[in-house]
Scaffold this motif. Structure first.
Motif, PDB file in Angstrom:
ATOM      1  N   VAL A  21     -49.331 -55.768 -88.756  1.00 31.19           N
ATOM      2  CA  VAL A  21     -48.417 -56.787 -88.790  1.00 31.19           C
ATOM      3  C   VAL A  21     -46.963 -55.984 -88.375  1.00 31.19           C
ATOM      4  O   VAL A  21     -46.871 -55.086 -88.699  1.00 31.19           O
ATOM      5  CB  VAL A  21     -48.091 -57.405 -90.099  1.00 31.19           C
ATOM      6  CG1 VAL A  21     -46.985 -58.149 -90.332  1.00 31.19           C
ATOM      7  CG2 VAL A  21     -49.367 -57.730 -90.815  1.00 31.19           C
ATOM      8  N   GLY A  22     -46.286 -56.714 -87.759  1.00 28.18           N
ATOM      9  CA  GLY A  22     -44.988 -56.473 -87.107  1.00 28.18           C
ATOM     10  C   GLY A  22     -45.022 -54.959 -86.333  1.00 28.18           C
ATOM     11  O   GLY A  22     -43.940 -54.304 -86.572  1.00 28.18           O
ATOM     12  N   GLY A  23     -46.202 -54.601 -85.681  1.00 25.12           N
ATOM     13  CA  GLY A  23     -46.411 -53.381 -85.224  1.00 25.12           C
ATOM     14  C   GLY A  23     -46.310 -52.163 -85.916  1.00 25.12           C
ATOM     15  O   GLY A  23     -46.646 -51.243 -85.467  1.00 25.12           O
ATOM     16  N   LEU A  24     -46.624 -52.343 -87.113  1.00 24.58           N
ATOM     17  CA  LEU A  24     -46.750 -51.407 -88.093  1.00 24.58           C
ATOM     18  C   LEU A  24     -48.155 -51.799 -88.769  1.00 24.58           C
ATOM     19  O   LEU A  24     -48.665 -52.573 -88.979  1.00 24.58           O
ATOM     20  CB  LEU A  24     -45.830 -51.367 -89.214  1.00 24.58           C
ATOM     21  CG  LEU A  24     -44.555 -51.117 -88.824  1.00 24.58           C
ATOM     22  CD1 LEU A  24     -43.631 -50.944 -90.076  1.00 24.58           C
ATOM     23  CD2 LEU A  24     -44.291 -49.471 -87.980  1.00 24.58           C
ATOM     24  N   LYS A  25     -48.881 -50.529 -88.812  1.00 25.54           N
ATOM     25  CA  LYS A  25     -50.514 -50.701 -89.421  1.00 25.54           C
ATOM     26  C   LYS A  25     -50.294 -50.107 -90.825  1.00 25.54           C
ATOM     27  O   LYS A  25     -49.830 -49.198 -90.993  1.00 25.54           O
ATOM     28  CB  LYS A  25     -51.379 -50.056 -88.523  1.00 25.54           C
ATOM     29  CG  LYS A  25     -52.766 -50.275 -88.982  1.00 25.54           C
ATOM     30  CD  LYS A  25     -53.691 -49.766 -87.698  1.00 25.54           C
ATOM     31  CE  LYS A  25     -55.246 -50.111 -88.317  1.00 25.54           C
ATOM     32  NZ  LYS A  25     -55.974 -49.568 -87.012  1.00 25.54           N
TER      33      LYS A  25
ATOM     34  N   GLU B 130     -48.043 -45.237 -85.841  1.00 27.12           N
ATOM     35  CA  GLU B 130     -49.122 -44.172 -85.224  1.00 27.12           C
ATOM     36  C   GLU B 130     -50.588 -44.500 -85.664  1.00 27.12           C
ATOM     37  O   GLU B 130     -50.742 -45.210 -86.609  1.00 27.12           O
ATOM     38  CB  GLU B 130     -48.865 -42.568 -85.626  1.00 27.12           C
ATOM     39  CG  GLU B 130     -47.130 -42.476 -85.414  1.00 27.12           C
ATOM     40  CD  GLU B 130     -46.665 -41.315 -85.867  1.00 27.12           C
ATOM     41  OE1 GLU B 130     -47.832 -40.565 -86.572  1.00 27.12           O
ATOM     42  OE2 GLU B 130     -45.681 -40.704 -85.954  1.00 27.12           O
ATOM     43  N   GLU B 131     -51.226 -44.053 -84.665  1.00 23.85           N
ATOM     44  CA  GLU B 131     -52.823 -44.132 -85.072  1.00 23.85           C
ATOM     45  C   GLU B 131     -53.278 -43.261 -86.328  1.00 23.85           C
ATOM     46  O   GLU B 131     -54.175 -43.431 -86.868  1.00 23.85           O
ATOM     47  CB  GLU B 131     -53.542 -43.883 -83.900  1.00 23.85           C
ATOM     48  CG  GLU B 131     -53.587 -45.073 -82.734  1.00 23.85           C
ATOM     49  CD  GLU B 131     -54.137 -46.315 -83.407  1.00 23.85           C
ATOM     50  OE1 GLU B 131     -55.221 -46.018 -83.849  1.00 23.85           O
ATOM     51  OE2 GLU B 131     -53.738 -47.294 -83.044  1.00 23.85           O
ATOM     52  N   MET B 132     -52.685 -42.053 -86.206  1.00 22.44           N
ATOM     53  CA  MET B 132     -52.740 -40.884 -87.168  1.00 22.44           C
ATOM     54  C   MET B 132     -51.705 -40.553 -87.877  1.00 22.44           C
ATOM     55  O   MET B 132     -51.175 -39.404 -87.305  1.00 22.44           O
ATOM     56  CB  MET B 132     -53.700 -39.979 -86.541  1.00 22.44           C
ATOM     57  CG  MET B 132     -54.128 -39.008 -87.382  1.00 22.44           C
ATOM     58  SD  MET B 132     -55.140 -37.441 -86.672  1.00 22.44           S
ATOM     59  CE  MET B 132     -56.311 -38.356 -85.985  1.00 22.44           C
ATOM     60  N   PRO B 133     -51.156 -41.253 -88.904  1.00 19.31           N
ATOM     61  CA  PRO B 133     -49.923 -40.456 -89.665  1.00 19.31           C
ATOM     62  C   PRO B 133     -50.284 -39.104 -89.963  1.00 19.31           C
ATOM     63  O   PRO B 133     -51.395 -38.992 -90.690  1.00 19.31           O
ATOM     64  CB  PRO B 133     -49.598 -41.666 -90.688  1.00 19.31           C
ATOM     65  CG  PRO B 133     -51.044 -42.278 -90.915  1.00 19.31           C
ATOM     66  CD  PRO B 133     -51.714 -42.325 -89.543  1.00 19.31           C
ATOM     67  N   ASP B 134     -49.319 -38.508 -89.918  1.00 20.61           N
ATOM     68  CA  ASP B 134     -49.222 -37.004 -90.358  1.00 20.61           C
ATOM     69  C   ASP B 134     -49.276 -36.825 -92.016  1.00 20.61           C
ATOM     70  O   ASP B 134     -48.309 -36.557 -92.396  1.00 20.61           O
ATOM     71  CB  ASP B 134     -48.396 -36.039 -89.742  1.00 20.61           C
ATOM     72  CG  ASP B 134     -48.559 -34.669 -90.030  1.00 20.61           C
ATOM     73  OD1 ASP B 134     -49.818 -34.375 -90.489  1.00 20.61           O
ATOM     74  OD2 ASP B 134     -47.674 -33.699 -89.572  1.00 20.61           O
TER      75      ASP B 134
END
Length: 348
Positions: free
Chosen positions: A55-59, A320-324
């Motif tokens: 949603v809204g560019g955030l996953k 990001e696909e993989m948040p740190d």
């Protein structure tokens, strides 16, 4: 007195208002997750979160937090990702709403109470001033009565004078007692020596002149020239216990029970600030007892994100696909991230 009762009624009305208003004021305690959670998150179960779309560019990336210090880890995660949703972020939001509403109710109620308290203090201030004057007059009359008894019956009993005036009385008394009984001789000698005072000695005899009853009888006779019986009784009672205590006793039965605890601090001008402070403390205590602050387990939405204080689920929003996410804080739950996160935990 009527104004005082009216002021007390203002305070009672305030409590009634709070009783009627409180279910609506504190409806925040019946939590609706739509008010506390972002609109694109439904934390009813892990499955529901995992199935949410972007949603809204955030996953929304679920993160499992485990081990000791779950709350501390969740809060540290919030510092790294300010938009994270966890049981504790929900609780913080709920507590903020709770405190804001509680503060507003207490502030408004305290302001209304202060207004009523000032009216009570001002009304009783004038009453106390009048009572103080009445008590002062009573005490002066009582001292005059005591001196009169000593200057008449006391001198006659002692058979010795202490000054020129009592010497005159003693000489007259000895003259009259030869022809009259003791009480008549005392009255005749007293009138000639001290003026028309025998009227005050009407209830006194040779047998009881040294008693407190005699002092009270003479005191009342002196005051009766200026006051009626009711006022004399009020003066005597107020002098016995003190003006503040007397007024408190008179008012407490006319005061609504809710106002009673603060009355001692308000009468005779009193300490309004102290009464207001007590009222505010009692109000907060009563409201928080009836409507306790929320906890994680009183909010269904938050409770579903925690398991036995050993595991918790948080949701990180990231583009990001993989948040740190540091492995010591939690493990992202995703088919694409899980293997790598697991590898990091094992290798580190």
């Amino acid at each position: 007195m009527k104004r005082l009762v009216a002021a007390a009624a203002v305070v009672v009305a305030l409590y009634v208002y709070l009783a009627l208003l409180s279910p609506r004021v504190f409806d925040v305690l019946i939590y609706d997750e739509s008010k506390l959670m972002p609109p694109d998150i439904e934390p009813k179960a892990v499955d529901a979160i995992l199935n949410k779309t972007q949603v809204g560019g955030l996953k929304s990336i679920p993160v499992v937090i485990f081990g000791p210090g779950v709350e501390e880890k969740a809060r540290n995660l919030s510092r790294l990702f300010p938009n994270v949703t966890s049981a504790w972020s929900i609780l913080d939001t709920a507590l903020k709403i709770y405190r804001e509403r509680l503060d507003k109710v207490v502030e408004n109620a305290t302001a209304s109470f202060r207004e009523g308290a000032e009216k009570i203090a001002n009304s009783t201030q004038k009453i106390c001033e009048d009572l103080n004057r009445l008590v002062e007059g009573y005490r002066e009359a009582r001292e005059r009565a005591r001196q009169l008894l000593l200057g008449t019956y006391g001198v006659a009993a002692l058979g010795r004078a202490v000054d020129n005036q009592t010497q005159k009385f003693l000489e007259l008394y000895r003259k009259y007692v030869a022809a009259y009984d003791v009480d008549a001789a005392v009255r005749l000698a007293a009138d000639e020596t001290y003026g028309n005072v025998s009227q005050y000695l009407a209830g006194v005899t040779w047998k009881n002149w040294a008693s407190l009853e005699a002092v009270e009888n003479v005191t009342e006779a002196i005051l009766a020239t200026r006051l009626n019986k009711t006022m004399i009784d009020i003066a005597r009672a107020a002098a016995a216990v003190g003006v503040r205590q007397y007024l408190y006793i008179r008012l407490i039965n006319q005061t609504p029970p809710l106002v009673g605890p603060y009355l001692p601090y308000l009468i005779c001008g009193g300490d309004v600030e102290k009464a207001v402070e007590m009222f505010k403390f009692d109000l907060i205590r009563n409201l928080t007892a009836q409507y306790p602050p929320p906890t994680i387990y009183s909010i269904a939405t938050a409770a579903e994100l925690v398991y036995q204080d050993k595991y918790a689920l948080a949701v990180v929003k990231s583009s990001e696909e993989m948040p740190d996410v540091p492995p010591q804080l939690g493990v992202p739950v995703s088919t694409s991230f899980l293997l790598k996160s697991f590898t990091q935990v094992v290798t580190e």
